[in-house]
Design a protein around this motif. Structure first.
Motif, mmCIF file in Angstrom:
data_model
loop_
_atom_site.group_PDB
_atom_site.id
_atom_site.type_symbol
_atom_site.label_atom_id
_atom_site.label_comp_id
_atom_site.label_asym_id
_atom_site.label_seq_id
_atom_site.Cartn_x
_atom_site.Cartn_y
_atom_site.Cartn_z
ATOM 1 N N LYS A 12 1.670 33.930 -83.272
ATOM 2 C CA LYS A 12 2.338 35.317 -83.845
ATOM 3 C C LYS A 12 2.799 34.876 -85.291
ATOM 4 O O LYS A 12 3.809 34.279 -85.508
ATOM 5 N N ILE A 74 3.718 44.547 -75.995
ATOM 6 C CA ILE A 74 4.205 45.466 -77.211
ATOM 7 C C ILE A 74 3.597 44.775 -78.566
ATOM 8 O O ILE A 74 3.319 45.558 -79.516
ATOM 9 N N LEU A 75 3.577 43.589 -78.585
ATOM 10 C CA LEU A 75 3.044 42.982 -79.950
ATOM 11 C C LEU A 75 1.456 42.498 -79.393
ATOM 12 O O LEU A 75 1.483 41.851 -78.417
ATOM 13 N N SER A 76 0.680 42.578 -80.504
ATOM 14 C CA SER A 76 -0.742 41.635 -80.278
ATOM 15 C C SER A 76 -0.402 40.583 -81.016
ATOM 16 O O SER A 76 0.234 40.618 -82.339
ATOM 17 N N ARG A 93 -2.718 47.640 -72.406
ATOM 18 C CA ARG A 93 -1.296 48.080 -72.198
ATOM 19 C C ARG A 93 -1.129 48.943 -71.207
ATOM 20 O O ARG A 93 -0.325 48.732 -70.198
ATOM 21 N N ARG A 94 -1.786 49.731 -71.179
ATOM 22 C CA ARG A 94 -1.430 51.116 -70.345
ATOM 23 C C ARG A 94 -1.679 50.828 -68.884
ATOM 24 O O ARG A 94 -0.761 51.083 -67.988
ATOM 25 N N ASP B 97 9.479 50.423 -78.225
ATOM 26 C CA ASP B 97 9.245 49.394 -77.488
ATOM 27 C C ASP B 97 9.200 50.076 -76.062
ATOM 28 O O ASP B 97 8.488 49.625 -75.093
ATOM 29 N N LEU B 100 6.210 51.706 -75.480
ATOM 30 C CA LEU B 100 4.881 50.917 -75.173
ATOM 31 C C LEU B 100 4.877 50.301 -73.885
ATOM 32 O O LEU B 100 4.055 49.844 -73.224
ATOM 33 N N LEU B 101 6.214 50.418 -73.241
ATOM 34 C CA LEU B 101 6.145 49.704 -71.959
ATOM 35 C C LEU B 101 5.999 50.609 -70.778
ATOM 36 O O LEU B 101 6.054 50.171 -69.583
ATOM 37 N N SER B 105 0.696 57.470 -72.424
ATOM 38 C CA SER B 105 0.200 57.644 -73.559
ATOM 39 C C SER B 105 1.486 57.937 -74.513
ATOM 40 O O SER B 105 2.364 58.517 -74.123
ATOM 41 N N THR B 106 1.526 57.002 -75.477
ATOM 42 C CA THR B 106 2.617 57.117 -76.455
ATOM 43 C C THR B 106 3.073 58.203 -77.222
ATOM 44 O O THR B 106 3.928 59.020 -77.178
ATOM 45 N N GLU B 175 8.429 51.390 -93.075
ATOM 46 C CA GLU B 175 9.755 51.838 -92.409
ATOM 47 C C GLU B 175 10.852 52.390 -93.225
ATOM 48 O O GLU B 175 11.495 53.092 -92.705
ATOM 49 N N VAL B 255 0.131 53.034 -84.152
ATOM 50 C CA VAL B 255 0.423 52.230 -83.027
ATOM 51 C C VAL B 255 0.011 50.662 -83.163
ATOM 52 O O VAL B 255 0.792 49.944 -82.750
ATOM 53 N N ALA B 256 -1.466 50.886 -83.299
ATOM 54 C CA ALA B 256 -1.690 49.407 -83.646
ATOM 55 C C ALA B 256 -1.244 48.407 -84.538
ATOM 56 O O ALA B 256 -0.960 47.282 -84.453
ATOM 57 N N TYR B 258 1.944 48.794 -85.600
ATOM 58 C CA TYR B 258 3.295 48.633 -84.892
ATOM 59 C C TYR B 258 3.230 47.408 -84.417
ATOM 60 O O TYR B 258 3.889 46.420 -84.248
ATOM 61 N N SER B 259 2.192 47.311 -83.449
ATOM 62 C CA SER B 259 1.862 46.365 -82.503
ATOM 63 C C SER B 259 1.676 44.861 -83.332
ATOM 64 O O SER B 259 2.040 43.712 -82.800
ATOM 65 N N SER B 260 1.098 45.174 -84.438
ATOM 66 C CA SER B 260 0.463 43.882 -85.088
ATOM 67 C C SER B 260 1.831 43.208 -86.007
ATOM 68 O O SER B 260 1.935 42.121 -86.242
ATOM 69 N N THR B 261 2.683 44.286 -86.375
ATOM 70 C CA THR B 261 3.718 43.793 -87.387
ATOM 71 C C THR B 261 4.948 43.788 -86.683
ATOM 72 O O THR B 261 5.932 43.048 -87.206
ATOM 73 N N GLY B 262 5.275 44.832 -85.517
ATOM 74 C CA GLY B 262 6.654 44.698 -85.095
ATOM 75 C C GLY B 262 7.676 45.484 -85.821
ATOM 76 O O GLY B 262 8.813 45.374 -85.474
#
Lengths: 334, 263
Positions: A12, A74-76, A93-94, B97, B100-101, B105-106, B175, B255-256, B258-262
């Motif tokens: 990552k 949470i992260l890809s 994820r879901r 976070d 997403l857990l 749906s978000t 952000e 969302v995608a 967000y998931s790749s950059t955090g």
């Protein structure tokens, strides 16, 4: 049985940009950005068997949380392969989240303003937990974690330890086969830590829940897991049995001894030969650390009792904190 | 689907309970919301003491339009609360976070986790004002009109929500707080008066770029019998569906990211 978690070459990278200072810098930031690539996790591979409890440790910023975030969806990742409980977390994820429990020690998963029990009821709807299972688990958790007194208290009024227990119960209401814990004992007192460890052991024993936990408190690991993963600067430095690590990596043993009286103190110098150094702990208590490769415990003890009059004597292994500290500092497993 | 409705009912009941637990806070919020609504109507009243007509729009028609706009706006206000400080609470503070857990749906979680209860007042006031105007103007409304009324209210709320979702989703990429929400919110109020009073540029903007006109003005032209806008009126569901779809796509992209950059 196949592993429940399989991580292969997980990588990552984060791209951050250097922020310039001052007003002019802020303006410059808008247009020209110097990017830096940070390898938070760098080709990490490991696998975890069902029912294992694994401790995942590393210094701050070593890549622990990033790994957990990828494993929980949470992260890809930038590269590599992760299969967890039959899912690719960040793609499915879901669906996947129905099969895992997650606790972040730093922040709660519960709704801040509402009573604990109401949060649980919302989770029951969210995870579609059948009424009977919900009741049964709520009873079991209330009993084991002693939640009864504050089920009706809003989360914001709970102490950290109480909140943590509620968070744990919440993460397991849907009976997930996999539990991820990110620093679950951070900031807790000894009693609260103990209770949480006991609970985790119990759940692992009765439900066979696989647990992966990160922590800075190595006593968590010693109490809970046989296996330890050490990560540093995004790379796995050690993966294996905790006892095995101690045997392999402990360099020192230590003998702590209590002198009979002060008259013995001047004679301490007599045993300080060949790399043996006495450290004063208090008036009558002293400590000798010695290299395991050069001296045997028996030899050192013999020398102590032959030279000094001691009231008591203890042989200890090098504390695991020391071993780990050395690994962090060196950045490798020697 | 059924599960999502049940969950919505639970979320709403839960939130209402918390909100009503702080009575004074809720009462103040309710009255300030009421005051804002009254002030809006006050402006229309004052305007018409100075001029007999606004272009060729009568007082009753403008009141109808303004009252109608309150209904979709009220529904939008009820569910949009979380969007205002989304970047602060969810991105910077890291609550996303947690979102997403969960196996829901978000978008659903973010929109339905907090409700501005007092804005239901706007819905009720809007219906009362529209009803009053219908009687004053002796408008003949049939069963189909009531159906259209419901449909256009839903579409209107959908358009408002879609526009603000798109703006909110921007914080997945940046952000830093981006100051585009307040000007757009002002634009929203433009759409609550007859579009024809504005110049061509603003008419175009409010129809095709930020389609607030389709949330309020075009629907009301139908009930007021202004056939010049019939085509636009029939496009209301199309525009609403299109923008909702666009919002969902942008959100999911966000969302995608967000998931790749955090971040």
């Amino acid at each position: 049985m196949p592993p429940i978690i399989e991580v292969q070459d997980l990588t990552k990278e984060f791209r951050t940009f250097r922020r310039r200072e001052g007003v002019l810098g802020a303006l410059q930031n808008l247009f020209v950005r110097e990017y830096l690539t940070v390898h938070a996790v760098d080709h990490v591979s490991f696998s975890i068997e069902p029912g294992e409890m694994v401790g995942y440790i590393g210094a701050n910023g070593a890549g622990k949380s990033t790994t957990i975030k990828v494993l929980t969806g949470i992260l890809s990742p930038t590269g590599g392969k992760v299969i967890s409980n039959g899912f690719v977390p960040y793609r499915q994820r879901r669906h996947y989240t129905k099969h895992i429990g997650v606790v972040f020690g730093q922040r709660t998963q519960l709704w801040w303003d509402i009573a604990v029990i109401e949060s649980f009821k919302l989770l029951k709807e969210i995870y579609e937990i059948p009424e009977r299972d919900y009741r049964r688990r709520l009873d079991v958790f209330s009993e084991l974690l002693n939640l009864k007194e504050y089920l009706h208290t809003p989360v914001r009024k709970l102490s950290l330890g109480e909140r943590m227990r509620c968070d744990l119960a919440a993460s397991l209401l849907h009976n997930p086969p996999l539990l991820f814990l990110d620093e679950p004992t951070i900031g807790l007192d000894v009693v609260a830590k103990e209770r949480i460890r006991e609970f985790l052991k119990e759940i692992n024993r009765t439900e066979g829940t696989t647990v992966l936990l990160t922590t800075h408190d190595l006593s968590d690991i010693e109490e809970l897991s046989k296996r330890i993963l050490i990560i540093d600067k995004g790379r796995i430095l050690f993966d294996g049995d905790l006892e095995q690590m101690k045997n392999r990596l402990a360099q020192y043993n230590q003998v702590k001894f209590f002198l009979k009286d002060r008259s013995q103190v001047p004679r301490l110098a007599q045993i300080e030969t060949d790399g043996i150094v006495c450290q004063r702990v208090d008036d009558l208590t002293y400590l000798i650390r010695f290299d395991r490769a050069k001296h045997s415990s028996a030899g050192v003890i013999r020398q102590i009792v032959n030279t000094l009059e001691v009231r008591d004597l203890l042989v200890e292994e090098e504390p695991i904190e020391e071993i780990v500290k050395r690994i962090y500092l060196k950045g490798e497993v020697a | 689907m059924k599960r999502h409705w049940r969950l919505l009912a639970r979320y709403f009941a839960q939130y209402a309970k918390v909100r009503l637990a702080y009575k004074a806070d809720f009462i103040i919020a309710f009255f300030s919301s009421m005051a804002a609504t009254v002030l809006g109507f006050g402006f229309v009243l004052v305007l018409f003491t100075k001029i007999p007509r606004l272009q060729d729009w009568s007082f009753d028609e403008v009141m109808f339009l303004y009252g109608f706009s309150l209904i979709p706006l009220g529904f939008f206000n009820v569910v949009s609360w979380n969007l205002y400080d989304f970047s602060e609470l969810y991105i910077i503070e890291g609550r996303f976070d947690r979102v997403l857990l969960r196996p829901v749906s978000t978008l659903y979680q973010v929109v339905f986790e907090k409700f501005r209860l007092e804005s239901l007042q706007e819905v009720v006031t809007g219906i009362l004002v529209v009803g009053y105007c219908v009687r004053r103007m002796h408008l003949e409304l049939g069963a189909m009109d009531f159906l259209w009324f419901a449909v256009t209210v839903i579409c209107g709320a959908g358009i408002y929500l879609a526009v603000f979702l798109i703006l909110t989703a921007v914080s997945f990429w940046f952000e830093d707080r981006v100051g585009i929400v307040p000007p757009v919110f002002n634009m929203l109020n433009f759409g609550r008066y007859p579009l024809t009073i504005y110049n061509v540029f603003i008419q175009f903007l409010l129809s095709w770029i930020i389609p607030f006109g389709f949330a309020t003005f075009y629907p009301t032209t139908h009930f007021l019998g202004r056939t010049a806008f019939t085509l636009y009126f029939h496009l209301v569901p199309v525009v609403a569906a299109g923008f909702t779809l666009l919002a969902v796509v942008v959100w999911n992209r966000g969302v995608a990211n967000y998931s790749s950059t955090g971040t």
